[in-house]
Scaffold this motif. Structure first.
Motif, PDB file in Angstrom:
ATOM      1  N   ARG A  42      -8.930  60.030  27.299  1.00  0.00           N
ATOM      2  CA  ARG A  42      -8.959  58.956  28.276  1.00  0.00           C
ATOM      3  C   ARG A  42      -8.304  59.389  29.574  1.00  0.00           C
ATOM      4  O   ARG A  42      -7.388  60.199  29.584  1.00  0.00           O
ATOM      5  N   GLY A  43      -8.773  58.799  30.694  1.00  0.00           N
ATOM      6  CA  GLY A  43      -8.155  59.057  31.984  1.00  0.00           C
ATOM      7  C   GLY A  43      -8.617  60.351  32.627  1.00  0.00           C
ATOM      8  O   GLY A  43      -9.615  60.955  32.230  1.00  0.00           O
ATOM      9  N   VAL A  44      -7.851  60.765  33.641  1.00  0.00           N
ATOM     10  CA  VAL A  44      -8.186  61.971  34.397  1.00  0.00           C
ATOM     11  C   VAL A  44      -6.969  62.873  34.517  1.00  0.00           C
ATOM     12  O   VAL A  44      -5.826  62.437  34.368  1.00  0.00           O
ATOM     13  N   VAL A  45      -7.209  64.131  34.805  1.00  0.00           N
ATOM     14  CA  VAL A  45      -6.158  65.132  34.946  1.00  0.00           C
ATOM     15  C   VAL A  45      -5.529  65.013  36.333  1.00  0.00           C
ATOM     16  O   VAL A  45      -6.230  65.029  37.343  1.00  0.00           O
ATOM     17  N   ALA A  46      -4.218  64.860  36.385  1.00  0.00           N
ATOM     18  CA  ALA A  46      -3.509  64.848  37.661  1.00  0.00           C
ATOM     19  C   ALA A  46      -3.111  66.262  38.078  1.00  0.00           C
ATOM     20  O   ALA A  46      -3.099  66.580  39.266  1.00  0.00           O
ATOM     21  N   GLU A  82     -12.481  68.826  42.853  1.00  0.00           N
ATOM     22  CA  GLU A  82     -13.926  68.728  43.020  1.00  0.00           C
ATOM     23  C   GLU A  82     -14.248  67.337  43.540  1.00  0.00           C
ATOM     24  O   GLU A  82     -13.619  66.349  43.155  1.00  0.00           O
ATOM     25  N   ASP A  83     -15.235  67.242  44.420  1.00  0.00           N
ATOM     26  CA  ASP A  83     -15.625  65.951  44.973  1.00  0.00           C
ATOM     27  C   ASP A  83     -16.061  65.016  43.846  1.00  0.00           C
ATOM     28  O   ASP A  83     -16.777  65.420  42.924  1.00  0.00           O
ATOM     29  N   LEU A  84     -15.643  63.762  43.937  1.00  0.00           N
ATOM     30  CA  LEU A  84     -15.899  62.791  42.881  1.00  0.00           C
ATOM     31  C   LEU A  84     -16.916  61.738  43.311  1.00  0.00           C
ATOM     32  O   LEU A  84     -16.828  61.192  44.407  1.00  0.00           O
ATOM     33  N   ALA A  85     -17.867  61.461  42.430  1.00  0.00           N
ATOM     34  CA  ALA A  85     -18.827  60.381  42.648  1.00  0.00           C
ATOM     35  C   ALA A  85     -18.727  59.325  41.555  1.00  0.00           C
ATOM     36  O   ALA A  85     -19.261  58.225  41.714  1.00  0.00           O
ATOM     37  N   ASP A  86     -18.048  59.637  40.462  1.00  0.00           N
ATOM     38  CA  ASP A  86     -17.928  58.729  39.328  1.00  0.00           C
ATOM     39  C   ASP A  86     -17.016  57.550  39.703  1.00  0.00           C
ATOM     40  O   ASP A  86     -15.817  57.707  39.937  1.00  0.00           O
ATOM     41  N   LYS A  87     -17.589  56.345  39.734  1.00  0.00           N
ATOM     42  CA  LYS A  87     -16.843  55.172  40.178  1.00  0.00           C
ATOM     43  C   LYS A  87     -15.695  54.833  39.244  1.00  0.00           C
ATOM     44  O   LYS A  87     -14.630  54.384  39.691  1.00  0.00           O
ATOM     45  N   GLU A  88     -15.882  55.038  37.966  1.00  0.00           N
ATOM     46  CA  GLU A  88     -14.821  54.703  37.017  1.00  0.00           C
ATOM     47  C   GLU A  88     -13.617  55.626  37.185  1.00  0.00           C
ATOM     48  O   GLU A  88     -12.471  55.186  37.119  1.00  0.00           O
ATOM     49  N   ILE A  89     -13.871  56.906  37.401  1.00  0.00           N
ATOM     50  CA  ILE A  89     -12.761  57.833  37.620  1.00  0.00           C
ATOM     51  C   ILE A  89     -12.043  57.496  38.911  1.00  0.00           C
ATOM     52  O   ILE A  89     -10.807  57.534  38.990  1.00  0.00           O
ATOM     53  N   LEU A  90     -12.786  57.123  39.947  1.00  0.00           N
ATOM     54  CA  LEU A  90     -12.169  56.732  41.212  1.00  0.00           C
ATOM     55  C   LEU A  90     -11.304  55.486  41.030  1.00  0.00           C
ATOM     56  O   LEU A  90     -10.216  55.384  41.606  1.00  0.00           O
ATOM     57  N   ARG A  91     -11.761  54.557  40.210  1.00  0.00           N
ATOM     58  CA  ARG A  91     -10.979  53.349  39.949  1.00  0.00           C
ATOM     59  C   ARG A  91      -9.669  53.688  39.218  1.00  0.00           C
ATOM     60  O   ARG A  91      -8.617  53.111  39.504  1.00  0.00           O
ATOM     61  N   VAL A  92      -9.743  54.611  38.267  1.00  0.00           N
ATOM     62  CA  VAL A  92      -8.529  55.023  37.553  1.00  0.00           C
ATOM     63  C   VAL A  92      -7.525  55.644  38.520  1.00  0.00           C
ATOM     64  O   VAL A  92      -6.324  55.355  38.478  1.00  0.00           O
ATOM     65  N   TRP A  93      -8.017  56.490  39.421  1.00  0.00           N
ATOM     66  CA  TRP A  93      -7.125  57.107  40.405  1.00  0.00           C
ATOM     67  C   TRP A  93      -6.526  56.059  41.337  1.00  0.00           C
ATOM     68  O   TRP A  93      -5.343  56.149  41.714  1.00  0.00           O
ATOM     69  N   LEU A  94      -7.329  55.055  41.715  1.00  0.00           N
ATOM     70  CA  LEU A  94      -6.806  54.020  42.603  1.00  0.00           C
ATOM     71  C   LEU A  94      -5.679  53.244  41.933  1.00  0.00           C
ATOM     72  O   LEU A  94      -4.673  52.922  42.579  1.00  0.00           O
ATOM     73  N   VAL A  95      -5.823  52.940  40.641  1.00  0.00           N
ATOM     74  CA  VAL A  95      -4.745  52.267  39.918  1.00  0.00           C
ATOM     75  C   VAL A  95      -3.458  53.075  40.016  1.00  0.00           C
ATOM     76  O   VAL A  95      -2.374  52.545  40.291  1.00  0.00           O
ATOM     77  N   GLU A  96      -3.568  54.384  39.808  1.00  0.00           N
ATOM     78  CA  GLU A  96      -2.390  55.263  39.880  1.00  0.00           C
ATOM     79  C   GLU A  96      -1.755  55.216  41.269  1.00  0.00           C
ATOM     80  O   GLU A  96      -0.535  55.093  41.411  1.00  0.00           O
ATOM     81  N   LEU A  97      -2.579  55.285  42.320  1.00  0.00           N
ATOM     82  CA  LEU A  97      -2.064  55.281  43.683  1.00  0.00           C
ATOM     83  C   LEU A  97      -1.404  53.952  44.023  1.00  0.00           C
ATOM     84  O   LEU A  97      -0.331  53.914  44.646  1.00  0.00           O
ATOM     85  N   VAL A  98      -2.028  52.848  43.631  1.00  0.00           N
ATOM     86  CA  VAL A  98      -1.468  51.531  43.912  1.00  0.00           C
ATOM     87  C   VAL A  98      -0.127  51.357  43.204  1.00  0.00           C
ATOM     88  O   VAL A  98       0.841  50.841  43.788  1.00  0.00           O
TER      89      VAL A  98
END
Length: 404
Positions: free
Chosen positions: A52-56, A265-281
């Protein structure tokens, strides 16, 4: 590259001398330092062993298997099944970053942080006190190793652009000095992808033109590049000639509080972008509460694959530091305020501005019934994270795919 390693520089220069200091696998190195049992093992910060999630971030052992930041954790797990997955401890990383900043500012007040793990330093006026710019770079590396038990790579040059490239070429623990008269000899053999703004799409265009190195690009007429790339053509041409007049801009009292990340790498996956936004917020909200600051305007920063950068903002009903309120605003900006058809994203950032430092909490007729509950949840979450680390608590995106 040996020709560009440290030499005995004259003490004074008729031009600026700039250092780019970039920590090596910063998040993962802190984890290894704090838990020596991780040494020699592939370490992945972010995501989970369940995929689950993405690599930071990933240490160099994990990178050997092709793991990199912004990669889906499931893919990282397939590439490196024996890796150790660790939840990020952003507040701890930020604390180490402040210690780094303290070291930098002992050598020069002209420090421009780019992120938690890298900064530009203008040391032109510091040479009379601390020796040649190369010597200052070495002293900073030594201080970081001795005091923080971490390694940094340093590039020394007369421009930001060249210093940043130099810091990256010999990682980890790299150190490269590029003298003013050797800039072109340094740049020319490097692949054109080293230029800021040259991504996969632009690289393919250069490939069709048989332009593979910065030197080959430098020999291409400006008119040709402008015809092909518009305003970006001049940008590439100037960098290929080593031209970068941007000064180091030291930090001032913040007019906004923000956090951003650049993806490998450039991201187009909306779900991964949403996960990153949660982290940033979450990072921004915790910083606001820690300093008893609230913000009235939420801002989203996006840099696309073609290097176009845009910002979107919205004014909130009242100043806030409540994570859920900021997250709702961020999701609104991400899912509804960007162009419908846009290029993949290479950088994502979130911040708040119009800061209120009064520390007062004013009630209004428009307060949501659950606002007190959200504030209490944030207070408890902050206490848990402070005591047990970020591993102890994790917020889901909490919103549907439309950001509502």
């Amino acid at each position: 590259m040996a020709a560009f390693l440290h030499r005995n520089f004259p003490r004074f220069h008729p031009f600026r001398m700039i250092l780019h200091v970039d920590m090596d696998a910063f998040y993962a190195s802190i984890e290894e330092r704090d838990d020596p049992s991780l040494l020699g093992r592939p370490v992945i910060v972010g995501g989970s062993a369940e995929g689950r999630g993405v690599v930071a971030a990933a240490n160099y052992e994990a990178r050997k298997f092709g793991v990199h930041s912004a990669m889906a954790a499931a893919r990282a797990r397939r590439l490196c099944p024996h890796a150790v997955f660790i939840k990020p401890r952003i507040d701890d990383y930020a604390s180490v970053s402040r210690q780094m900043r303290d070291i930098f500012e002992q050598f020069t007040p002209l420090v421009e942080p780019l992120s938690l793990d890298e900064a530009f330093l203008d040391v032109t006026g510091s040479e009379s006190l601390w020796g040649a710019s190369a010597d200052i770079g070495r002293q900073i590396k030594q201080r970081i190793r001795a005091e923080l038990k971490l390694t940094a790579s340093v590039g020394v040059a007369t421009t930001k652009f060249v210093a940043k490239i130099a810091s990256a070429l010999k990682k980890p623990d790299g150190f490269i000095v590029v003298e003013s008269g050797e800039v072109q000899a340094f740049l020319d053999p490097l692949p054109v992808e080293r230029l800021w703004g040259v991504g996969k799409v632009t690289s393919r265009v250069f490939d069709r033109l048989n332009i593979h190195t910065i030197g080959q690009l430098r020999q291409t007429p400006l008119a040709t590049l402008s015809k092909l790339f518009g305003a970006s053509g001049e940008h590439y041409w100037r960098l290929a000639h080593g031209i970068d007049g941007r000064p180091v801009v030291p930090g001032r009292e913040a007019k906004s509080i923000s956090s951003e990340t650049t993806f490998a790498e450039d991201l187009a996956d909306k779900e991964i972008l949403r996960v990153w936004l949660v982290e940033l917020v979450e990072q921004v909200a915790r910083r606001l509460r820690r300093h008893e600051i609230k913000g009235r305007t939420a801002e989203l920063k996006v840099r696309f694959a073609d290097f176009q950068t845009i910002t979107r903002s919205m004014t909130l009903a009242k100043p806030t530091s409540i994570t859920q309120e900021l997250l709702e605003a961020g999701m609104e900006l991400l899912t509804k305020r960007l162009p419908v058809h846009h290029r993949p994203i290479r950088l994502l950032g979130f911040g708040v501005s119009k800061l209120d430092r009064s520390g007062k909490s004013q009630q209004s007729l428009f307060d949501r019934p659950d606002r007190d509950r959200q504030q209490e949840l944030d207070r408890v979450a902050d206490q848990i994270i402070e005591k047990f680390g970020k591993l102890a608590i994790r917020r889901g995106a909490g919103l549907d795919k439309n950001g509502e």
